[in-house]
Write an enzyme that holds these catalytic residues in place. Structure first.
Site, mmCIF file in Angstrom:
data_model
loop_
_atom_site.group_PDB
_atom_site.id
_atom_site.type_symbol
_atom_site.label_atom_id
_atom_site.label_comp_id
_atom_site.label_asym_id
_atom_site.label_seq_id
_atom_site.Cartn_x
_atom_site.Cartn_y
_atom_site.Cartn_z
ATOM 1 N N TYR A 1 -1.445 -0.623 10.586
ATOM 2 C CA TYR A 1 -1.588 -0.841 9.028
ATOM 3 C C TYR A 1 -0.415 -0.475 8.405
ATOM 4 O O TYR A 1 0.098 -1.216 7.420
ATOM 5 C CB TYR A 1 -2.962 -0.096 8.527
ATOM 6 C CG TYR A 1 -2.877 -0.591 6.845
ATOM 7 C CD1 TYR A 1 -3.485 -1.739 6.848
ATOM 8 C CD2 TYR A 1 -2.861 0.537 5.989
ATOM 9 C CE1 TYR A 1 -3.744 -2.041 5.259
ATOM 10 C CE2 TYR A 1 -3.231 0.230 4.954
ATOM 11 C CZ TYR A 1 -3.533 -1.124 4.407
ATOM 12 O OH TYR A 1 -3.858 -1.143 3.057
ATOM 13 N N SER B 1 0.869 -1.279 0.050
ATOM 14 C CA SER B 1 0.101 -0.207 0.036
ATOM 15 C C SER B 1 0.860 1.205 -0.003
ATOM 16 O O SER B 1 2.128 1.194 0.331
ATOM 17 C CB SER B 1 -0.901 -0.033 1.449
ATOM 18 O OG SER B 1 -1.504 1.033 1.427
#
Length: 267
Positions: free
Chosen positions: A165, A152
């Site tokens: 995350y 990501s």
């Protein structure tokens, strides 16, 4: 527990010129979202797709649309991943798409419970390690294979209140770069794909949480967020699926990170 939904060969016949036709891919987290989109796109290329995840009903629903094989697995569990490997002993797996992931909490670091932190790393990092550990030996023995790890842009750029995350995705960049050098001369390519925010339910959840925290609206939270992208929008699941195929087609690509964020910058 597994369900064999069969494999359609019509797709492979229609894609006779595809570089990927006839290969077999394991896609984790394939019950919805990016995993389902990637699996469908691979099937269009004539790839034999094994859909994996924890929810058999969701996987079977996806399989109905692309005529794939279904295997349930918890990627954070060594025993479950080993069982998946054994269940697929009759398949020549040459593509791994490590897509399974969880978003984790949206909160300042000091408010995050250690158990929630560990849950994120268990799936997003440990899961990739376990799946690679299970399937790489056979790829190395054959001297050919591809691994695509779904990272990501959050692993490269700040995203406040998303530390577990972000940290887990940063870890994937290090894992991928190192693994690529470990297996490259043995014929296996390892790359990451780093999407920016992908339009869909997960981002809608994040915008709602951000709106509740700041006292604004989800629409305002979304508008502020996408303003960071050069394209002024989020990317789509289909664009991520197409990028996955593009990575697999580039035989000289390894140890790389492909940024698919619409030009997202941190601010």
């Amino acid at each position: 527990m597994s369900v064999d939904m069969g494999f359609s060969r019509s797709g492979a016949e229609g894609q006779a010129t595809s570089l990927l036709a006839g290969r077999t891919a394991v896609v984790t987290g394939a019950g919805n979202g990016l995993g389902a989109a990637i699996a469908a796109r691979l099937a269009e290329e004539g790839v034999r797709v094994v859909l994996t995840g924890r929810d058999r009903a969701k996987l079977c629903a996806v399989a109905e649309g692309i005529d794939a094989r279904v295997e349930t697995v918890d990627v954070a569990s060594p025993g479950s991943v080993a069982a998946l490997r054994d269940a697929l002993a009759d398949e020549e797996i040459s593509i791994l798409v490590n897509n399974a992931g969880v978003p984790g909490p949206v909160a300042p670091l000091w408010e995050i419970d250690p158990a929630d932190w560990d849950d994120v790393f268990a799936v997003n990092v440990r899961g990739v390690y376990l799946v690679c550990r299970a399937f790489l030996p056979a790829m190395l023995a054959r001297g050919n294979g591809d691994v695509v790890n779904m990272a990501s842009v959050t692993g490269k750029r700040p995203l406040p209140r998303r530390t577990p995350y972000a940290a887990s995705k940063t870890a994937l960049h290090g894992l991928t770069a190192t693994l690529a050098h470990e297996v490259g001369t043995l014929g296996v390519r390892v790359n990451t794909l780093s999407p920016g925010p992908v339009a869909g339910p997960r981002m809608e959840r994040n915008f709602a949480l951000e709106a509740a925290r700041t006292g604004t609206t989800a629409h305002d939270a979304e508008r502020e967020f996408v303003s960071r992208a050069a394209l002024g929008r989020m990317v789509t699941e289909d664009e991520v699926a197409e990028a996955t195929v593009a990575i697999l087609r580039m035989r000289g690509l390894t140890g790389a990170d492909v940024d698919l964020s619409g030009g997202m910058v941190a601010r």
